[in-house]
Structures are given as C-alpha cells and as structure tokens.
Design an enzyme around this catalytic site. Sequence first.
Site, PDB file in Angstrom:
ATOM      1  N   GLU A 149       0.854  -1.182   0.000  1.00 16.61           N
ATOM      2  CA  GLU A 149       0.000   0.000   0.000  1.00 16.61           C
ATOM      3  C   GLU A 149       0.897   1.241   0.000  1.00 16.61           C
ATOM      4  O   GLU A 149       1.866   1.273   0.759  1.00 16.61           O
ATOM      5  CB  GLU A 149      -0.912   0.029   1.235  1.00 16.61           C
ATOM      6  CG  GLU A 149      -1.948   1.137   1.130  1.00 16.61           C
ATOM      7  CD  GLU A 149      -2.890   1.189   2.339  1.00 16.61           C
ATOM      8  OE1 GLU A 149      -2.747   0.371   3.272  1.00 16.61           O
ATOM      9  OE2 GLU A 149      -3.762   2.058   2.337  1.00 16.61           O
ATOM     10  N   GLY A 200       3.638   2.423  10.826  1.00 18.76           N
ATOM     11  CA  GLY A 200       3.390   1.616  12.023  1.00 18.76           C
ATOM     12  C   GLY A 200       3.169   0.144  11.727  1.00 18.76           C
ATOM     13  O   GLY A 200       3.786  -0.722  12.325  1.00 18.76           O
ATOM     14  N   GLU A 212      -2.132  -3.823   7.181  1.00 18.23           N
ATOM     15  CA  GLU A 212      -3.235  -4.766   7.409  1.00 18.23           C
ATOM     16  C   GLU A 212      -3.397  -5.842   6.345  1.00 18.23           C
ATOM     17  O   GLU A 212      -4.508  -6.336   6.142  1.00 18.23           O
ATOM     18  CB  GLU A 212      -4.537  -3.959   7.493  1.00 18.23           C
ATOM     19  CG  GLU A 212      -5.031  -3.348   6.166  1.00 18.23           C
ATOM     20  CD  GLU A 212      -4.654  -1.884   5.955  1.00 18.23           C
ATOM     21  OE1 GLU A 212      -3.644  -1.436   6.541  1.00 18.23           O
ATOM     22  OE2 GLU A 212      -5.359  -1.191   5.190  1.00 18.23           O
ATOM     23  N   ASN A 213      -2.335  -6.270   5.644  1.00 21.50           N
ATOM     24  CA  ASN A 213      -2.456  -7.289   4.610  1.00 21.50           C
ATOM     25  C   ASN A 213      -3.345  -8.446   5.071  1.00 21.50           C
ATOM     26  O   ASN A 213      -3.223  -8.905   6.205  1.00 21.50           O
ATOM     27  CB  ASN A 213      -1.075  -7.862   4.276  1.00 21.50           C
ATOM     28  CG  ASN A 213      -0.028  -6.787   4.165  1.00 21.50           C
ATOM     29  OD1 ASN A 213      -0.136  -5.907   3.332  1.00 21.50           O
ATOM     30  ND2 ASN A 213       0.955  -6.814   5.058  1.00 21.50           N
ATOM     31  N   HIS A 259      -6.137  -1.614  15.479  1.00 20.41           N
ATOM     32  CA  HIS A 259      -6.370  -0.908  14.214  1.00 20.41           C
ATOM     33  C   HIS A 259      -6.223  -1.855  13.015  1.00 20.41           C
ATOM     34  O   HIS A 259      -7.122  -1.933  12.161  1.00 20.41           O
ATOM     35  CB  HIS A 259      -5.398   0.268  14.104  1.00 20.41           C
ATOM     36  CG  HIS A 259      -5.555   1.083  12.871  1.00 20.41           C
ATOM     37  ND1 HIS A 259      -6.296   2.251  12.818  1.00 20.41           N
ATOM     38  CD2 HIS A 259      -5.083   0.906  11.613  1.00 20.41           C
ATOM     39  CE1 HIS A 259      -6.263   2.738  11.607  1.00 20.41           C
ATOM     40  NE2 HIS A 259      -5.528   1.944  10.837  1.00 20.41           N
ATOM     41  N   GLU A 260      -5.119  -2.558  12.955  1.00 18.84           N
ATOM     42  CA  GLU A 260      -4.887  -3.438  11.791  1.00 18.84           C
ATOM     43  C   GLU A 260      -5.912  -4.570  11.773  1.00 18.84           C
ATOM     44  O   GLU A 260      -6.399  -4.960  10.719  1.00 18.84           O
ATOM     45  CB  GLU A 260      -3.466  -4.008  11.785  1.00 18.84           C
ATOM     46  CG  GLU A 260      -2.348  -2.963  11.870  1.00 18.84           C
ATOM     47  CD  GLU A 260      -2.481  -1.786  10.924  1.00 18.84           C
ATOM     48  OE1 GLU A 260      -3.044  -1.959   9.826  1.00 18.84           O
ATOM     49  OE2 GLU A 260      -2.046  -0.669  11.295  1.00 18.84           O
ATOM     50  N   GLU A 270      -9.568   4.469   6.467  1.00 19.20           N
ATOM     51  CA  GLU A 270      -8.687   4.924   7.547  1.00 19.20           C
ATOM     52  C   GLU A 270      -9.424   5.728   8.622  1.00 19.20           C
ATOM     53  O   GLU A 270      -9.243   5.495   9.807  1.00 19.20           O
ATOM     54  CB  GLU A 270      -7.497   5.702   6.992  1.00 19.20           C
ATOM     55  CG  GLU A 270      -6.551   4.850   6.128  1.00 19.20           C
ATOM     56  CD  GLU A 270      -6.005   3.608   6.825  1.00 19.20           C
ATOM     57  OE1 GLU A 270      -6.132   3.515   8.067  1.00 19.20           O
ATOM     58  OE2 GLU A 270      -5.475   2.717   6.133  1.00 19.20           O
TER      59      GLU A 270
HETATM   60  N1  B3K Z   1      -2.827   1.060   5.736  1.00 21.04           N
HETATM   61  C1  B3K Z   1      -1.514   1.183   6.297  1.00 21.04           C
HETATM   62  C2  B3K Z   1      -0.787   2.413   5.875  1.00 21.04           C
HETATM   63  C3  B3K Z   1      -0.157   2.332   4.546  1.00 21.04           C
HETATM   64  C4  B3K Z   1       0.694   3.532   4.295  1.00 21.04           C
HETATM   65  C5  B3K Z   1       1.243   3.572   2.921  1.00 21.04           C
HETATM   66  N2  B3K Z   1       2.217   4.626   2.763  1.00 21.04           N
HETATM   67  C6  B3K Z   1      -1.543   1.121   7.785  1.00 21.04           C
HETATM   68  C7  B3K Z   1      -2.818   1.490   8.420  1.00 21.04           C
HETATM   69  O1  B3K Z   1      -3.336   2.568   8.294  1.00 21.04           O
HETATM   70  O2  B3K Z   1      -3.369   0.656   9.071  1.00 21.04           O
HETATM   71 ZN    ZN Z   2      -5.259   2.034   8.857  1.00 16.74          ZN
END
Ligand code: B3K
Ligand code: ZN
Length: 850
Positions: free
Chosen positions: A119, A259, A262-263, A295-296, A318
């Site tokens: 991402e 941080g 979330e794959n 969060h993830e 988000e």
């Molecule tokens: N979705 C990812 C963040 C990706 C950032 C790309 N530069 C983490 C999160 O918000 O959970």
């Molecule tokens: Zn997120």
Amino acid sequence: MSELQAKYLIDYKQPDYTINHLSLDFQLNIPTTEVVAVSQVERKSKQATQLVLEGDELELVSVKINGQSATHQVKDKQLFIEAELDNFELEIITHLKPAENTALEGLYMSDGAYCTQCEAEGFRRITYYLDRPDVLAKFDVRVEADKAEFPFLLSNGNLTAKGDTENGRHFASWQDPFPKPSYLFALVAGDFDLLEDNFITRSGRDVKLQVFVDKGNLHKAHHAMESLKKSMKWDEERFDLEYDLDIYMIVAVDFFNMGAMENKGLNVFNTKYVLADKESATDDDYHGIESVIGHEYFHNWTGNRVTCRDWFQLSLKEGLTVFRDQEFSSDVGSRPVNRIQAIQVIRNHQFAEDAGPMAHPIRPESVIEMNNFYTVTVYNKGAEVIRMMHTLLGEQKFQAGMKLYFERHDGQAVTCDDFVAAMEDASGVDLKQFRQWYSQAGTPTVAVNESFENGSYQLTLTQSRPEIAGNNDLPMHIPFDVELLDAEGNSITSKVLNFTEHKQTFTFDGLEQKPVVSLLQDFSAPVKLEYQYEDEHLAHLMRYANSEVARWEASVSLFSKAVWDNVKALSEGKTMQLNSIVQDAFKGVILDENLDEELIAEVMSVPSISSLVEQVETVDLDALIIARRFVKDELAVGCEDEVVARYHASKGKDNASARALKNECLAWACVANEEYEALVETQYQSATNMTDSLGALKVSSDLNLSNRDSLMTHFENKWVDTPLVMDKWFTLQAIQDSEQVIDKIKALTTHKAFSFNNPNRVRSLIGSFAVGNVEHFHKADGSGYQYLTEILKKINTINPQVAARIITPLIQFSKFDQGRQQHIKACLQELMALPDLSKDLFEKVSRALA
Ligand code: B3K
Ligand code: ZN
C-alpha cells in the site's frame, strides 16, 4: 503523462479490464528474485484494445498471452499490451533486486528477512499489474527460498502445500479465498521466533494466531498477542464482526516505513508496535501496541472486506478504522484519557496541516504521490468526521448503518459517499449537508457570543472557513455540544446543538441566573472556537464541569490564555505575571483525590508550543517560547508542595495512571527546585520498569540536571543493543536544550546504533529534533532548517517516503516572521533544485513554495 503531474478524483474511470485471479510464483534469491505472475484477465469494456499495467523499478523478462509471446511496449513506468480478447491468461516474468530496495516499498530485505509493503502503490514494484484498489482478484502464491536461511515462508490466506525442492531450498503455497486488491498482498520469508495461540470466534471457528518476531524476542510478543485476542473479542461484541479466515499472522520487522500494514491474514508490523516487556517498553508503548494491533485487525472488515474504489477514498477505511480503534481503546481503557489524546493529535498536528500548504479535505481531490496522503487529516480528522456521525445518529442507529454498509458492499471497492448513504438510509437522519465535511479543506472556526436577559440565555454561533481552493461558502453541519452550569457547579442542561447555518442563535429559557457555559464539549466537532473566556469562568469549569474532558479543556484554555496574556505583556515591555486564579485552579486539580491520576497528568502536561501556534494567525515565536516557559515555571513554583506530596503518594502504586502522574510531578518538582534532583537519581536507579527509568532520565535531560550525562551514559551502555530503546535515547538527545544540539546530532548519526536506512532511527533522531525541539529547530539564524535540509537531501534518495514525512515542520511556516520564512524558503528552493528530487518531496516542496 509526467509522473510529477497530479491525478484528480473527478477523472476516475472504471478500468477497461479486470483481473479475477492471480497466481504468483516467487523464486527468492539475492541479488535477483524472479516473479512469475499469471493473471486471468477479463475485458470489461468491449472497445478496449490495449491493456495498460503499472510497473516500477522492474526488469521485464517476458509477456505472454494464452501461452504465446504478446505484443507489448514499456513506456514511462507502464506496460502496454495488445489485448483484443474478452478473457485471457496473461503471464509476466519480472526480475527484482530486494537487497537494493532502500525505499522499503514492494519486496525488500529487513535485517535478513524478505518482506513486502504494497500500500498504496508498491505492488507495481513486484510485477506489472492493474495496481489499483478497484481490481479485486483471488491470489494463489508460491514462495521458494533457501530452507536454512528462510525457514518460514508466508503469504496471505491459508497454507495449501509445502515441501522441499532442490539445492537445500523449500517452498510453501498459500491461497487466499477472499478477492483482494493488490495493495493487500504480502509475502514474508525469514527466520523468526514464533508465538502461537488461538481464538475461538463467536460462531465457534478455531482461529490459529501467530506472532513472528526476531530471534531472541519471544518474551516480548505476549502483549501483542493479548491485544490481538482482545481486539477480536471486542469487534464481535461492539460491531458484530467476526474474523473470517482460519489463521491470523503478525510479523514484526525492524525496517518499516510506518506503524503496520493490514495485509489480509498476514499483517506486517514495525517492531515498535509489537515488542514489549516491562523493562524495555513504557506504558505508552503498551498502549500504542494495543491500539495499532487493534487498528490493523479492525481493517479486516473496514478496509479489506470492503475496500476503497480509488485512493481518494482513503478515509473510507482509515478514518473509520481510526474511529474504531479509538473506541476499542476507550472501551478497554480510560475513555476520557483516550479522548484527550485524540483531541491533542488534532490540535497539535492536524490543525497545522490544515493551515499549511498540504491542506486537503479528508477526501482529497488531487494527488501527485499517494503516500503523501496518509495524513492526520485523512486519518484523524477522518475519524472525527465518523465520530460526528456517531454523535448525530447515536450508537444504535450508527451500528444499523454499519450493518447496512456491510450488507450492501461486502466484497466491493466503494466510496465515502456509499458509506454516508448507508448511514443515512439505515438511520433516517439526513446527512446531505453533513457530506460537506468530506470536500472542505481547512479548519472551520466557530465564534460564540452570548447574552442573558429575563431568565433567557442566548448563544449565537457564527461559522467560517479559510479560503482554500476547492472550498465553497455553504455552511457546514456542526454538532455543537454545550453544557450549562450554575454558580455552584450543578449541571442545568447539556445537549448537542445542530448548528447548520452561517449564523444561528440558540435560546435557553427559564434560568434564574446567568449560567456558566461549557462549549464544544468532548470536542464534538473538529473546529476552532472563538470565545472571550474570563479566568474565573475557566477555573469554574476546571473544577465543576461534568465531563472530565471538559475539565481538561478548561485547563488548556486557561493555560493558553495565561501564555498569550504574557506574550502581550512582553510586546508592551511590561513584566510577565501569573494570575492567582490560574495558580489555584491547577493546584485544585493536582490535589483532587477523585480525579483519575492519568487525567491529572494530562492537565499537568500543558499545551505544546505547536498547539499554541495553531491558536493564532501570526506568532512571535521567541516571545511565545519565553511566555510559555514563564507560565509553566510559575505554576510549578506555586504548586511545589502539592506536587511533591503527590509524587510521594503515587510512588508506591503499580499502575500506569499513577506512573504517569508521578513522572509529571517529578518534572514539575525539578522545575520548581533543582534540589529534587536526588529524587530523579533515586527513581532512575531503583526503577523496575521503563516508564520509571525513562521518566527520570527525561526530566534530567530536559532540565539539564547535573546528573544528566552520567544517566544518559548509563542508559546508553545498558541498551545499546536494543534498537527500540535506543530510539528513546536518540529522541532525548535530539530535543535537548543546548546550543550545540545540532553538532551533537551530527555526531550521533555515526553512532553504531544509528542508520540512515532505518526509518525508526531517522524518526527518533532527526524527526524528533524537527518536531520536538522547537527552540533550536526554529532558531532565528536558520541553522536548524539548514541542517534538516542537508539530511533531507540524503534521505531523498534512500527513502523518499521517510524524507517526505520528516519535512513536515519545514513547510508549515506561514505564521512565522519574515526572517524565518526567508530561511525556510531558501532551504526549500535548494531542495527543489535537486536533479533527482523524488515525487514525494516534489509535491510537498512545490506546494510550500507556491
Ligand atoms: N494502511 C496502512 C498504511 C499504509 C501507508 C502507505 N504509505 C496502515 C494502516 O493505516 O493501518
Ligand atoms: Zn489504517
């Protein structure tokens, strides 16, 4: 199209082709890794003749359609393939160089392990693909690598096969049953310690939970595991959402741009948000881990099962997921403290973004580099927008909206409008005007006027917004929470006003005396308030307001007012002063036995320079620094006895709230009187946890006490091999109040624990200097700006994303004096002239100079 050109939301078009299934085969090798990608492609638009795929930093080996070599051409990071077929199989072979990938996007090496970050647009660094979130495919992945070096081979979904191959190599095959966009793809190969557990979902599914950490760190993975199980349970209970695969994996890596990620089924985390034990991690670290793990995990539904149609919709997942993680933290911990921390993020960081050159609506309308839009606006203001809907609808209707959202859109890539429509349809609440929050940039201001006559109290609210391109002049729907108190502190009434016009008057009848009003309670909308408070009024609220957040709010306003009064005094050549009302109000809170200790600590932490800067249009930074220090020092001196008493009272208690208060008290005590250095020394030497030892060390370092050097050296020797702890030490070095701080930072960049290639190190040393050392970063001679610029030039080529993050304080200069602005602009021009300026930095620098 040049890659420096912006893309626009209004240009969104559905793709001509889609990919329903993708098989990936990785032969992991250094220096060259081979990827065979086989896509099942479907033509959606019958007139289309060419399939256009994205790719970056790839060596293209071959392109075949249905087994035959295909006519193709590569131009400007795109692959054009002649494809006049409705359904076909496309095979693409690419070669990559993971060990040379310092940008940490796509496939790269972190401390000897292969890992990925896709991402927003990193998948195109693995293969040419329809790398956009509205193309959803089922993925099958086969990974092969050396068995001894990389015993674990991981990808999304379920493991379907594994075994040995030739030459000491082995393979694993993974299948993800849920169609997903490419940004959710992940692969990890390495050697780890593994913590295993399980979770039985509400419907009885037994989910295997795995946390992979660097060898030797197993004992630091337990809190992450507990947090994961808590998150899974909470999402079932509060949001009625259950996990959907048989396995959930988390891998902690040292080299990571943000941080966590979330794959699907395979989260990749920065070690900072996984590893913790009492000796090496603070209470804040524990809290951060719980919140990021949550969060993830929550993204599994809000992000993965329902994803974004295009990246302009990022806040769809988000903003909503931040709201969900905030609610999680508030339900399992202290709601007021979590709320205060969320408000601080908005006031300290988001307001500054809104007032600077990167101002954008939570749904941006134009973007050059998507990675630049993972912002406090999209995330945190986005969460405030969701929270306002929650306020307007109430929990029950909000949850009905969530339910309808999933019923309608599970398995789809959708827009923010789709989300609001589900909320609207399920609740019957009209959100037409409310939608403005998605398209308007900048922070609205609400000016408040009041009058009282014949038992009738009138509040007149007037709203306005900064003029920013793309903004209109229609009023916003602002939920405005007020409480009226009587002179004895009893609550008369409390309600949320629907403030929907430019100017609107609200009347409260039948009152005996003029009430004391508490405005914008719980920060019910992300706006700035204009209201002429009297000190007595704020002191009353600090003492009596019903909500703890409102009491804290009053302390922020009271402290801020004292600072600005003294800035004014300075400009008039008068001596600075602190009103005894302020003194007594803070004393009252410090002595309050009924208040949560952590809340008292929040009150004692007083507003930062950056949040004060956001309260005004232009600022004399030097005067602000002096006045803020004066008020802080006066308060500390005035409260010395109370603070020392509370310090000793909290000392014996073994909980995070007590520790937070204890550390604030220690800092205040030492500001009041250096003789308390002995307390610092004792606390440091006898500490049994990181919160206590770091708390003491920070006081010593911040105030430059005489034991500073000896404690810093002791800490360094003890932790030199523990990178995450060294980050804390680097930060203390970076924010020290010393004329030589830049030279010291320069020297530290050659420290054996430091590396420009590791984002955590760069953020802890360089990022903290720019954000946390206001006095020296913003030195009037421009030396701080010049130093950051030197570093940015270096990191620009190593890791553009990290460079573009740490430049933030250099582009938020509009409120400063001409001298500082000129120094900054010269630095930005220097960056602009770089021949290899990344598009990440280009976007920010060019907006700042425009
Ligand atoms: N979705 C990812 C963040 C990706 C950032 C790309 N530069 C983490 C999160 O918000 O959970
Ligand atoms: Zn997120």
